[in-house]
Design a protein around this motif. Structure first.
Motif, PDB file in Angstrom:
ATOM      1  N   ILE A  26      53.329  45.901  52.937  1.00  0.00           N
ATOM      2  CA  ILE A  26      53.059  45.158  52.332  1.00  0.00           C
ATOM      3  C   ILE A  26      51.404  45.877  52.262  1.00  0.00           C
ATOM      4  N   ALA A  27      51.317  46.060  50.837  1.00  0.00           N
ATOM      5  CA  ALA A  27      49.643  46.744  50.812  1.00  0.00           C
ATOM      6  C   ALA A  27      48.510  45.542  50.213  1.00  0.00           C
ATOM      7  N   GLN A  28      47.298  46.305  50.945  1.00  0.00           N
ATOM      8  CA  GLN A  28      46.468  45.147  50.487  1.00  0.00           C
ATOM      9  C   GLN A  28      46.076  46.052  49.510  1.00  0.00           C
ATOM     10  N   GLY A  81      57.231  52.584  47.492  1.00  0.00           N
ATOM     11  CA  GLY A  81      58.290  50.909  48.043  1.00  0.00           C
ATOM     12  C   GLY A  81      57.192  50.247  48.528  1.00  0.00           C
ATOM     13  N   THR A  82      56.493  49.717  47.919  1.00  0.00           N
ATOM     14  CA  THR A  82      55.788  48.670  48.645  1.00  0.00           C
ATOM     15  C   THR A  82      56.417  47.430  48.110  1.00  0.00           C
ATOM     16  N   ARG A  83      56.343  45.866  48.770  1.00  0.00           N
ATOM     17  CA  ARG A  83      57.108  45.040  48.912  1.00  0.00           C
ATOM     18  C   ARG A  83      55.922  43.817  48.287  1.00  0.00           C
ATOM     19  N   ALA A  84      55.210  44.335  48.480  1.00  0.00           N
ATOM     20  CA  ALA A  84      53.757  42.680  47.767  1.00  0.00           C
ATOM     21  C   ALA A  84      52.426  43.185  48.248  1.00  0.00           C
ATOM     22  N   ILE A  85      51.732  42.906  47.747  1.00  0.00           N
ATOM     23  CA  ILE A  85      50.703  42.970  47.900  1.00  0.00           C
ATOM     24  C   ILE A  85      49.602  42.206  47.524  1.00  0.00           C
ATOM     25  N   LEU A 135      48.625  36.357  46.232  1.00  0.00           N
ATOM     26  CA  LEU A 135      49.788  37.465  46.921  1.00  0.00           C
ATOM     27  C   LEU A 135      50.242  37.404  45.292  1.00  0.00           C
ATOM     28  N   SER A 136      51.270  39.315  45.512  1.00  0.00           N
ATOM     29  CA  SER A 136      52.398  38.932  44.934  1.00  0.00           C
ATOM     30  C   SER A 136      53.266  39.959  44.911  1.00  0.00           C
ATOM     31  N   LEU A 137      54.187  39.073  45.131  1.00  0.00           N
ATOM     32  CA  LEU A 137      56.328  39.824  45.685  1.00  0.00           C
ATOM     33  C   LEU A 137      56.327  40.867  44.566  1.00  0.00           C
ATOM     34  N   LEU A 138      56.840  41.581  45.222  1.00  0.00           N
ATOM     35  CA  LEU A 138      57.368  42.800  44.338  1.00  0.00           C
ATOM     36  C   LEU A 138      58.788  42.847  44.037  1.00  0.00           C
ATOM     37  N   GLU A 139      59.563  42.030  45.157  1.00  0.00           N
ATOM     38  CA  GLU A 139      60.851  42.505  45.021  1.00  0.00           C
ATOM     39  C   GLU A 139      61.877  41.383  44.319  1.00  0.00           C
ATOM     40  N   ILE A 154      54.716  31.786  51.271  1.00  0.00           N
ATOM     41  CA  ILE A 154      55.419  31.917  51.039  1.00  0.00           C
ATOM     42  C   ILE A 154      55.616  31.363  49.309  1.00  0.00           C
ATOM     43  N   PRO A 155      54.851  31.939  48.113  1.00  0.00           N
ATOM     44  CA  PRO A 155      54.787  31.082  46.748  1.00  0.00           C
ATOM     45  C   PRO A 155      56.336  30.880  46.007  1.00  0.00           C
ATOM     46  N   LEU A 156      56.638  29.793  45.568  1.00  0.00           N
ATOM     47  CA  LEU A 156      57.630  29.813  45.021  1.00  0.00           C
ATOM     48  C   LEU A 156      58.431  30.103  43.885  1.00  0.00           C
ATOM     49  N   HIS A 157      57.544  31.888  44.117  1.00  0.00           N
ATOM     50  CA  HIS A 157      58.359  32.556  42.743  1.00  0.00           C
ATOM     51  C   HIS A 157      58.289  33.827  42.646  1.00  0.00           C
ATOM     52  N   ASN A 158      58.495  34.574  42.474  1.00  0.00           N
ATOM     53  CA  ASN A 158      58.311  36.469  42.546  1.00  0.00           C
ATOM     54  C   ASN A 158      57.866  36.583  41.514  1.00  0.00           C
ATOM     55  N   GLN A 159      57.596  37.899  41.004  1.00  0.00           N
ATOM     56  CA  GLN A 159      56.514  38.840  40.405  1.00  0.00           C
ATOM     57  C   GLN A 159      57.401  39.896  39.534  1.00  0.00           C
TER      58      GLN A 159
END
Length: 229
Positions: free
Chosen positions: A130-132, A163-167, A202-206, A224-229
């Motif tokens: 998880i990146a920042q 390889g990041t999964r979220a930011i 937060l942005s989910l990348l998966e 956990i957000p209700l949707h992914n990016q």
């Protein structure tokens, strides 16, 4: 057209460090950003770290050779790795101006190690990819044209390729313009990570939220957000 205004969004290199430093110094006031207190030497060291570290990168909006926007990202929480990498520049800045030892904000930054403060996930975020985001700025003459939004979108593509999964991105609460960009770009706020000065997005990348990433986010204090990016 907006594309023509921005020119291109690309990865920054060591040859861009001076221009990145100049844009940073032109974009922030002393009271807005702790790096401004330490001066150009330390600011330049942070951008040198961003473009040379294996664990971080910087994107720039390049308009015919002029950098008009920047965005930094670390593959994991960045405060402690950046401090260690730039400690020499910190000591040099203090040697030149000993009165910096009296600056409370500097010591608060020094002790932003996960063991000393509330931090976005700490080692849990690092373990699970998880990146920042570290910093973002747009030349004042070019604001309001979607440049920061383009940099944010490019960071998702770049981090996914690493390889990041979220930011996770921290934004000062008073920075209403940047907050609008994150909201418009669909990054939900994470109230559990909020500090007195900063709100986190937060942005989910998966494409599918895996169980271990969900656990990592929950242990890191993020809903956990209700949707992914």
């Amino acid at each position: 057209m907006l594309q023509n205004l921005i020119g291109e969004v690309r990865l920054a290199t060591i040859h861009d460090v001076d221009a990145l430093t100049d844009l940073h110094l032109a974009s922030f006031q002393r009271e807005e950003h702790v790096l401004m207190i330490l001066g150009r030497t330390y600011v330049k060291a942070t951008y040198t770290w961003l473009v040379t570290s294996k664990h971080a990168y910087a994107l720039v909006a390049d308009l015919t050779g002029q950098i008009i926007g920047l965005l930094g990202v670390c593959d994991s929480p960045f405060a402690w790795p950046m401090f260690k990498a730039c400690s020499g520049a910190l000591f040099l800045s203090v040697a030149k101006n000993p009165s910096l030892l009296l600056e409370k904000k500097i010591w608060q930054r020094v002790f932003r190690h996960p063991q000393h403060r509330k931090t976005p996930g700490g080692g849990i975020f690092k373990l699970h990819g998880i990146a920042q985001m570290t910093i973002g700025a747009v030349d004042g003459r070019y604001r309001g044209h979607g440049i920061f939004g383009r940099l944010i979108e490019a960071s998702k593509k770049t981090s996914r390729s690493r390889g990041t999964r979220a930011i996770v991105a921290g934004v000062y609460k008073r920075d209403s313009s940047s907050r609008r960009v994150f909201n418009k770009s669909g990054w939900p706020e994470v109230p559990e990570l909020e500090t007195p000065e900063t709100v986190f997005y937060l942005s989910l990348l998966e494409s599918v939220l895996s169980d271990d990433l969900k656990v990592a986010l929950e242990l890191g204090g993020a809903s956990i957000p209700l949707h992914n990016q």
